[in-house]
Design a protein around this motif. Structure first.
Motif, PDB file in Angstrom:
ATOM      1  N   PRO A  71       1.397  -1.115  -0.127  1.00  0.00           N
ATOM      2  CA  PRO A  71       0.359   0.115   0.313  1.00  0.00           C
ATOM      3  C   PRO A  71       1.060   0.580   0.059  1.00  0.00           C
ATOM      4  N   PRO A  72       0.407   2.460  -0.680  1.00  0.00           N
ATOM      5  CA  PRO A  72       1.668   3.684  -0.252  1.00  0.00           C
ATOM      6  C   PRO A  72       0.974   3.735   0.981  1.00  0.00           C
ATOM      7  N   VAL A  73       2.833   4.986   0.365  1.00  0.00           N
ATOM      8  CA  VAL A  73       2.817   5.279   2.651  1.00  0.00           C
ATOM      9  C   VAL A  73       1.819   6.939   2.685  1.00  0.00           C
ATOM     10  N   PRO A  74       2.255   7.157   3.667  1.00  0.00           N
ATOM     11  CA  PRO A  74       0.652   7.744   4.023  1.00  0.00           C
ATOM     12  C   PRO A  74       1.101   9.195   4.825  1.00  0.00           C
ATOM     13  N   ASN A  75       1.938   9.068   5.122  1.00  0.00           N
ATOM     14  CA  ASN A  75       2.631  10.587   5.357  1.00  0.00           C
ATOM     15  C   ASN A  75       4.147  11.294   4.603  1.00  0.00           C
ATOM     16  N   SER A  86       2.422  12.106   0.672  1.00  0.00           N
ATOM     17  CA  SER A  86       1.555  10.683   0.848  1.00  0.00           C
ATOM     18  C   SER A  86       1.190  10.103  -0.189  1.00  0.00           C
ATOM     19  N   GLY A  87       1.006   9.101  -0.036  1.00  0.00           N
ATOM     20  CA  GLY A  87       0.444   8.316  -2.098  1.00  0.00           C
ATOM     21  C   GLY A  87       1.088   8.100  -2.714  1.00  0.00           C
ATOM     22  N   ASP A  88       2.795   8.028  -2.394  1.00  0.00           N
ATOM     23  CA  ASP A  88       3.478   7.415  -3.091  1.00  0.00           C
ATOM     24  C   ASP A  88       4.046   6.040  -2.811  1.00  0.00           C
ATOM     25  N   GLU A  91       7.827   1.308  -4.399  1.00  0.00           N
ATOM     26  CA  GLU A  91       8.902   1.983  -5.216  1.00  0.00           C
ATOM     27  C   GLU A  91       8.857   2.447  -5.994  1.00  0.00           C
ATOM     28  N   GLN A  92       8.442   3.550  -5.793  1.00  0.00           N
ATOM     29  CA  GLN A  92       9.019   5.297  -6.071  1.00  0.00           C
ATOM     30  C   GLN A  92       9.766   5.743  -5.127  1.00  0.00           C
ATOM     31  N   ILE A  93       9.915   5.193  -4.465  1.00  0.00           N
ATOM     32  CA  ILE A  93      10.632   6.605  -3.122  1.00  0.00           C
ATOM     33  C   ILE A  93      12.357   4.966  -2.980  1.00  0.00           C
ATOM     34  N   LEU A  94      11.576   3.815  -2.969  1.00  0.00           N
ATOM     35  CA  LEU A  94      13.498   2.996  -2.452  1.00  0.00           C
ATOM     36  C   LEU A  94      14.365   3.228  -3.911  1.00  0.00           C
ATOM     37  N   GLN A  95      15.102   3.232  -3.070  1.00  0.00           N
ATOM     38  CA  GLN A  95      16.458   3.160  -4.527  1.00  0.00           C
ATOM     39  C   GLN A  95      16.762   1.803  -4.200  1.00  0.00           C
ATOM     40  N   LEU A  96      17.834   1.192  -4.998  1.00  0.00           N
ATOM     41  CA  LEU A  96      18.559  -0.169  -4.963  1.00  0.00           C
ATOM     42  C   LEU A  96      19.174   0.260  -3.941  1.00  0.00           C
ATOM     43  N   ALA A  97      20.286   1.158  -3.531  1.00  0.00           N
ATOM     44  CA  ALA A  97      21.188   1.158  -2.289  1.00  0.00           C
ATOM     45  C   ALA A  97      20.542   0.615  -1.308  1.00  0.00           C
ATOM     46  N   ASP A  98      18.800   1.214  -0.790  1.00  0.00           N
ATOM     47  CA  ASP A  98      18.122   0.548   0.019  1.00  0.00           C
ATOM     48  C   ASP A  98      17.574  -0.554   0.013  1.00  0.00           C
TER      49      ASP A  98
END
Length: 686
Positions: A71-75, A86-88, A91-98
């Motif tokens: 589910p999307p991130v709420p904050n 909020s709502g992202d 997979e749009q936030i995390l980078q490969l190094a993460d």
């Protein structure tokens, strides 16, 4: 309709309504029971049943879960140069190094495609869908893509277009190998593929590109999951280091407690930095766990009464290097890629929801688990729950309360002080904070929160950066940094920052007037260092000040006056004049009013009458508060009434004929009674 048929009709209706006396309450009861049962077990992710020796446990089905399924991130959060709304999606936030714990970098596009069912053929995927390749120089592509340098230019359309753009039209180059062309046209070596429109080409038009491991591309670390074709839909069980159950620890949820609880030491929650037996002193919402074979408190096993503290209300130290800080307390039952956190143990319906948190990564360290909360599984009392390995840890570690605990408590106005200078009122009032280590009778945790509330509450907290100033007649110049606005020219600040690689150059720039970015501040002056320096300073100032004479009282500093003077020293330095009316360059608080405001905030934080946020406060102002468990109980009462009415008609047969009006009145009487009892009983029990 003749009289005979009409009479038979009335008799049939009467019989139907008499049956409804029993069926209606039963239907209402079943409806309520089924509705709330399904709600209690609703989960946002695919699950599977794992059968242990003693119980069937609900687990996530990692074979069917990919990053795109979360589910999307709420904050909305901003950390350094990283931010999300909020709502992202994750997979749009995390980078490969993460997600380096899963080793995605050793995969190639071809390997990913093979592991993802029903993935699209490469000739139908635009090269622009793989932006990482566009960031590579042509010379580096020739180096990492097998045999690419041996292909003729006209065999690789994207590189042919790039070459024509740089060297203009040169037909002589078309039949030469790409490696020779780079030698003849040196500008091509450093040209990046994204200088042309990559959407006009497919991935298959660069031969062997899909066989290159991601880690061979320059800058792979900062590429987001969504920017690698098919990676966001790759099942988490198919990564090189797969997501799976760690160990076999399964326990039963015995009880659920709200945030009014305190002093809990028998815990199995914490972090990979502080261990998983971190003590909670205040605002300790938690679930109490038990061995599967035990039954409540009648039998006592080695795991009886273990407590998993809520990460919504408590946080612990986490992360490493330049990114060390605070994260929700929790566990890692499925590995280090994310953290599982108990969120809201709800005493009103005996359920508890959990969430996942992910983390960031930089070359200088890993952040705490702060990307979340992402809704995970929901459990009821008596449900088995997978907890993973019970690693243990040091019980000397203590968690601290979060802003959730503060915001859940009623705000009380801070009393005004007629003797203080008129200054800008606080925009928001603080909440209660955790108990902590005392120095004498001074609660340093509350004093820390009071100072932070004045210094940086509205300006960035740990990332706050003030204007460039000079003090001591120009001998000390720099900026106030971080949550407590510690001056960059302070000796302890300089030593701490200089101990980080590159910190000396960072200090030189700051003290010369160049404002750093929040990312640089996070790297060279992380939250953990800021907290440590202030704690050390407060300890020294408290110890030194309590041995000094207060000119106002003629006695040693103590009580409120001790708090005020320690705050004044933080604001103006050790040599500042006691209760002086001069201010800083911003013309806000004077030294005297600053001390008074900190004292007011400190006294508010250390009050013992802060109201708890137990479930009883949730019903205030609402009139009726219903819960699943209570409604189930009330529905059973309603069912019992229906059964009594049904059977009494056989025990006490009526001599008079039962009319249509009697049946109708009985029908509606029981209908209303069943609803009233259901709602009323639930309310009173609640």
């Amino acid at each position: 309709m003749n009289r005979s048929n009409q009479f038979n009709y009335y008799i049939d209706v009467k019989r139907i309504l008499k049956r409804c006396n029993f069926i209606l309450p039963l239907a209402i009861s079943v409806f309520i029971w089924l509705s709330f049962s399904s709600m209690a077990y609703a989960n946002p992710l695919p699950t599977r049943i794992w059968e242990s020796e003693q119980a069937k446990v609900l687990l996530p089905d990692w074979n069917q879960i990919s990053f795109s399924d979360f589910p999307p991130v709420p904050n909305a959060v901003s950390v350094g140069n990283r931010s999300w709304q909020s709502g992202d999606k994750i997979e749009q936030i995390l980078q490969l190094a993460d997600i380096s714990d899963l080793k995605p970098e050793i995969l190639s596009l071809a390997a990913i495609k093979q592991l993802v069912p029903n993935s699209t053929d490469w000739q139908n995927v635009a090269l622009s869908a793989f932006p990482l390749v566009g960031k590579q120089t042509l010379s580096h592509l020739v180096e990492i893509v097998p045999n690419l340098g041996q292909f003729r230019l006209n065999e690789v359309p994207p590189i042919a277009v790039l070459t024509s753009q740089i060297s203009l039209d040169n037909p002589q180059l078309n039949n030469l190998p790409i490696s020779q062309i780079i030698e003849r046209v040196p500008k091509l070596a450093d040209a990046q593929l994204n200088q042309i429109d990559l959407s006009a080409f497919s991935i298959s038009q660069i031969p062997n590109l899909t066989s290159v491991n991601l880690e061979q591309f320059s800058g792979w670390e900062t590429e987001r999951i969504a920017e690698i074709p098919n990676l966001s839909t790759l099942p988490l069980s198919q990564f090189p280091v797969l997501v799976a159950e760690v160990g076999g620890g399964v326990m039963r949820i015995d009880m659920i407690y709200g945030a009014s609880e305190s002093k809990r030491q028998n815990t199995i929650s914490g972090s990979d930095v502080e261990g998983f037996a971190v003590t909670c002193t205040k605002n300790c919402a938690y679930i109490e766990l038990d061995d599967l074979e035990n039954s409540g408190r009648r039998r006592s096993g080695p795991l009886e009464g273990k407590q998993w503290i809520s990460g919504k209300y408590q946080e612990v130290r986490g992360g490493s290097g330049c990114l060390a800080g605070w994260e929700p307390t929790g566990r890692h039952p499925f590995g280090k890629a994310f953290k599982v956190v108990v969120m809201e143990p709800d005493e009103t319906n005996d359920t508890v929801n959990t969430a996942l948190y992910f983390r960031l990564s930089l070359p200088c360290g890993k952040s705490p688990y702060i990307i979340g909360p992402i809704p995970f599984l929901t459990y009821n009392v008596n449900s088995p729950i997978f907890v993973g390995l019970l690693e243990g840890g040091s019980e000397s570690r203590v968690s601290r309360s979060t802003d959730a605990a503060k915001s859940s408590k009623p705000k009380q106005p801070i009393p005004s002080n007629s003797n203080s200078n008129q200054t800008e009122p606080l925009k928001s009032q603080p909440g209660c904070v955790r108990e902590s280590t005392y120095i004498g009778d001074v609660d340093t945790a509350s004093l820390t929160e009071a100072i932070a509330n004045l210094e940086s509450a509205d300006s960035g907290d740990y990332q706050a950066i003030s204007a460039y100033v000079c003090a001591d007649r120009g001998t000390n110049c720099g900026m106030a940094l971080g949550r407590y606005q510690l001056m960059s020219y302070r000796e302890d600040v300089q030593q701490a920052i200089a101990s980080v690689a590159g910190g000396a150059e960072f200090l030189k720039q700051v003290n010369s007037g160049k404002k750093p970015t929040s990312q640089e501040l996070f790297r060279f002056f992380p939250p953990a260092i800021q907290d440590r320096l202030l704690q050390n300073t407060l300890a020294e100032n408290i110890d030194r000040t309590r041995s000094q004479v207060d000119p106002t009282t003629g006695q040693l500093f103590e009580g409120d006056r001790l708090i005020e003077r320690v705050a004044q020293k933080h604001f103006g330095g050790e040599g500042s004049k006691i209760d002086a009316n001069y201010s800083d360059i911003y013309g806000g608080y004077s030294l005297k009013s600053y001390g008074e405001k900190v004292r007011q905030l400190y006294n508010y934080n250390t009050k013992g009458d802060c109201l708890s946020n137990s479930h009883h406060t949730n019903s205030e102002g609402s009139g009726i508060a219903l819960s699943a468990t209570r409604l189930k109980t009330a529905s059973l009462i309603s069912l019992l009434l229906g059964l009594i009415r049904y059977f009494t008609q056989f025990l006490h047969p009526r001599k008079m004929r039962f009319s249509f009006g009697d049946a109708s009145r009985t029908f509606w009487l029981l209908f209303g009674l069943s609803i009233a009892v259901t709602i009323g009983t639930s309310t009173f029990i609640h």
